[in-house]
Design an enzyme around this catalytic site. Structure first.
Site, PDB file in Angstrom:
ATOM      1  N   HIS A  34      27.281  -6.442  21.927  1.00  0.00           N
ATOM      2  CA  HIS A  34      27.021  -5.319  21.024  1.00  0.00           C
ATOM      3  C   HIS A  34      26.894  -5.796  19.586  1.00  0.00           C
ATOM      4  O   HIS A  34      27.264  -6.923  19.265  1.00  0.00           O
ATOM      5  CB  HIS A  34      28.175  -4.317  21.112  1.00  0.00           C
ATOM      6  CG  HIS A  34      29.478  -4.912  20.657  1.00  0.00           C
ATOM      7  ND1 HIS A  34      30.211  -5.763  21.456  1.00  0.00           N
ATOM      8  CD2 HIS A  34      30.142  -4.811  19.480  1.00  0.00           C
ATOM      9  CE1 HIS A  34      31.281  -6.159  20.793  1.00  0.00           C
ATOM     10  NE2 HIS A  34      31.262  -5.614  19.594  1.00  0.00           N
ATOM     11  N   HIS A 115      25.280  -8.999  13.896  1.00  0.00           N
ATOM     12  CA  HIS A 115      25.295 -10.099  14.859  1.00  0.00           C
ATOM     13  C   HIS A 115      25.748  -9.616  16.228  1.00  0.00           C
ATOM     14  O   HIS A 115      26.299  -8.530  16.360  1.00  0.00           O
ATOM     15  CB  HIS A 115      26.232 -11.220  14.375  1.00  0.00           C
ATOM     16  CG  HIS A 115      27.676 -10.827  14.416  1.00  0.00           C
ATOM     17  ND1 HIS A 115      28.261 -10.042  13.437  1.00  0.00           N
ATOM     18  CD2 HIS A 115      28.653 -11.081  15.324  1.00  0.00           C
ATOM     19  CE1 HIS A 115      29.536  -9.851  13.748  1.00  0.00           C
ATOM     20  NE2 HIS A 115      29.806 -10.463  14.896  1.00  0.00           N
TER      21      HIS A 115
END
Length: 172
Positions: A34, A115
């Site tokens: 995620h 990220h």
């Protein structure tokens, strides 16, 4: 209870991240790959209902956003984590800012670095070795994300979806 807000990439990108996470991320079984949009925070039942309503309003204001994973990077020397770097887009940065209003707890403690974590809690030597390999392998993946998720943490430390919000940008 502990909550967080995240965006999940496509199965294709999740599968790629998981190919590394299985081996290098002790949190592999706790959460799907995620992009963290708002890190863990505490809220009770009444607070989370109000937050979910506010998230619905934010989703109406914010547009779907493109992500472009461009390389493998690291947070060293702060931590020996490796991640797919997501290039910040205006839509992603606007969404992040909107999710950090005073109503939702204010701005985060750290700058936002979009990220997807692929490795963490590595020893220094393992970090250097794995980073060297993955940096050469590289990544170049683009896609659109059109929803965000309010997550909560279970007693075993795993995270699950409390509610999902489709980004529409209808009330921008």
């Amino acid at each position: 209870m502990k909550y967080g807000i995240a965006a999940f990439p496509s199965k294709k990108l999740q599968d790629l991240a998981n190919s590394y996470r299985k081996r290098y991320d002790p949190h592999y079984e706790l959460i799907t790959p995620h992009i963290t949009l708002k890190g863990p925070f505490e809220a009770d039942d009444s607070e989370v209902k109000a937050m979910a309503e506010e998230l619905g309003n934010i989703a109406k204001r914010q547009k779907p956003f493109r992500i472009h994973a461009t390389r493998v990077s690291t947070f060293t020397p702060v931590t020996n984590a490796l991640y797919f770097k997501i290039e910040p887009s205006k839509e992603l940065m606007d969404l992040h800012e909107d999710l950090h209003s005073d109503f939702l707890g204010g701005m985060p403690d750290h700058p936002f670095v979009p990220h997807i974590t692929i490795a963490q809690k590595l020893s220094d030597s393992e970090h250097a070795d794995v980073y060297g390999q993955l940096k050469m392998a590289g990544i170049d993946h683009e896609e659109t994300i059109d929803r965000v998720h309010l997550l909560y943490q279970l007693e075993d430390g795993s995270w699950t979806v409390y509610d999902t919000f489709r980004l529409s940008g209808d009330e921008a």
